[in-house]
Design a protein around this motif. Structure first.
Motif, PDB file in Angstrom:
ATOM      1  N   GLY A 132      50.841  87.983  12.273  1.00 45.15           N
ATOM      2  CA  GLY A 132      51.584  86.734  12.314  1.00 45.15           C
ATOM      3  C   GLY A 132      51.125  85.876  13.470  1.00 45.15           C
ATOM      4  N   LEU A 133      52.083  85.181  14.062  1.00 47.47           N
ATOM      5  CA  LEU A 133      51.796  84.264  15.167  1.00 47.47           C
ATOM      6  C   LEU A 133      52.627  84.697  16.359  1.00 47.47           C
ATOM      7  N   CYS A 134      51.994  84.884  17.497  1.00 48.10           N
ATOM      8  CA  CYS A 134      52.759  85.280  18.670  1.00 48.10           C
ATOM      9  C   CYS A 134      53.527  84.073  19.222  1.00 48.10           C
ATOM     10  N   GLN A 135      54.497  84.384  20.043  1.00 46.05           N
ATOM     11  CA  GLN A 135      55.371  83.351  20.601  1.00 46.05           C
ATOM     12  C   GLN A 135      54.568  82.223  21.261  1.00 46.05           C
ATOM     13  N   GLU A 136      53.611  82.619  22.081  1.00 43.05           N
ATOM     14  CA  GLU A 136      52.808  81.628  22.804  1.00 43.05           C
ATOM     15  C   GLU A 136      52.110  80.662  21.860  1.00 43.05           C
TER      16      GLU A 136
END
Lengths: 143, 143
Positions: A132-136
């Motif tokens: 997925g996509l990390c927070q940053e």
DNA sequence: AAATAATTTGGAACTATTACAAATTTATAC
DNA sequence: GTATAAATTTGTAATAGTTCCAAATTATTT
């Protein structure tokens, strides 16, 4: 990383003490980045001119067999090395490519640390990972 | 597998209808064994003499992008294809080498079916797998 | 049926990893 | 401490899964 600490760790596992092993384990104990074998090799090459890629492969394999390391199979093109042997989950970010540690879901760390049975099967290793996509990277994109 | 069913499935995904695609998807819909690309290729070769390995790679990649398939990264030496796109866990048996389907733990199938957030990260794919000994192999060893 | 677009083919290239024998280093015995 | 034996490392070559790519074929549109 303190040389004596690393040597002690190698001895704990009953392994011979050699320069390459000290360097490799030292690198892993300092850099918690789930590196590939090649990243380890390239990083160490600067200060260890004669080092062979094969040695890094051999050593990683050896340390994995001892239970001192774990190998992650998340990105199909290569293996990532994890020196944190406490069971945990991972997120592979499709944007920055980093592998981020996350807590295990649905099973306790204690249970996942040892073989146990599930529906008649013997489970020896528990792997959980996400893509997925990390927070940053999410924050960057939403700007 | 009924040819019309397979063609219908390809059309659902907006894909062109070609002989290799029909054969490959047909094979996957009939054989729920998490095959490698090579296993698919070798299996189909008998009845499809001119088939190219590259076509199987291309087609699997295409179907994966469409969401018609999932690729599993459990055995580091190769990718396994899973045509069951409902989220579920897997066990790789170290004895027989089979990959066995198991239910997901700690997360519902519904939740795992769509992107969701966890600690600020966007999770798009959930993967859970185990290594160990399957029930059958355990029984054989205990004899 | 002709023209165009999409797909397939097969061979070559690429990359991560392993095999292996010779050279070197480490551990052991004196 | 030095000699010997054992373990480890090195570097090259081999292997295997996968991708690249241009030519040939097949499917689709006009």
């Amino acid at each position: 990383m303190n040389r004596e600490t690393v040597i002690g760790r190698l001895k704990e596992y009953g392994l011979g003490i050699t320069q390459p092993r000290i360097e490799i384990l030292s690198y892993l104990m300092e850099n918690h980045v789930h590196p590939t074998v090649d990243v380890i090799y390239e990083s160490l090459l600067e200060n260890n001119p004669g080092l062979s890629r094969t040695t890094v492969y051999n050593t990683v394999q050896l340390l994995t067999k001892c239970g001192a390391l774990r190998t992650l199979c998340i990105d199909e093109s290569h293996v990532n090395i994890d020196e944190n042997t406490m069971p945990h989950a991972h997120l592979l970010c499709r944007e920055c490519g980093r592998i981020i540690d996350l807590p295990l879901k649905g099973i306790s760390v204690e249970k996942a640390s040892h073989p146990f049975t599930m529906d008649g099967n013997m489970i020896e290793e528990v792997h959980q990972y996400y893509r997925g996509l990390c927070q940053e990277c999410r924050n960057k994109q939403n700007k």
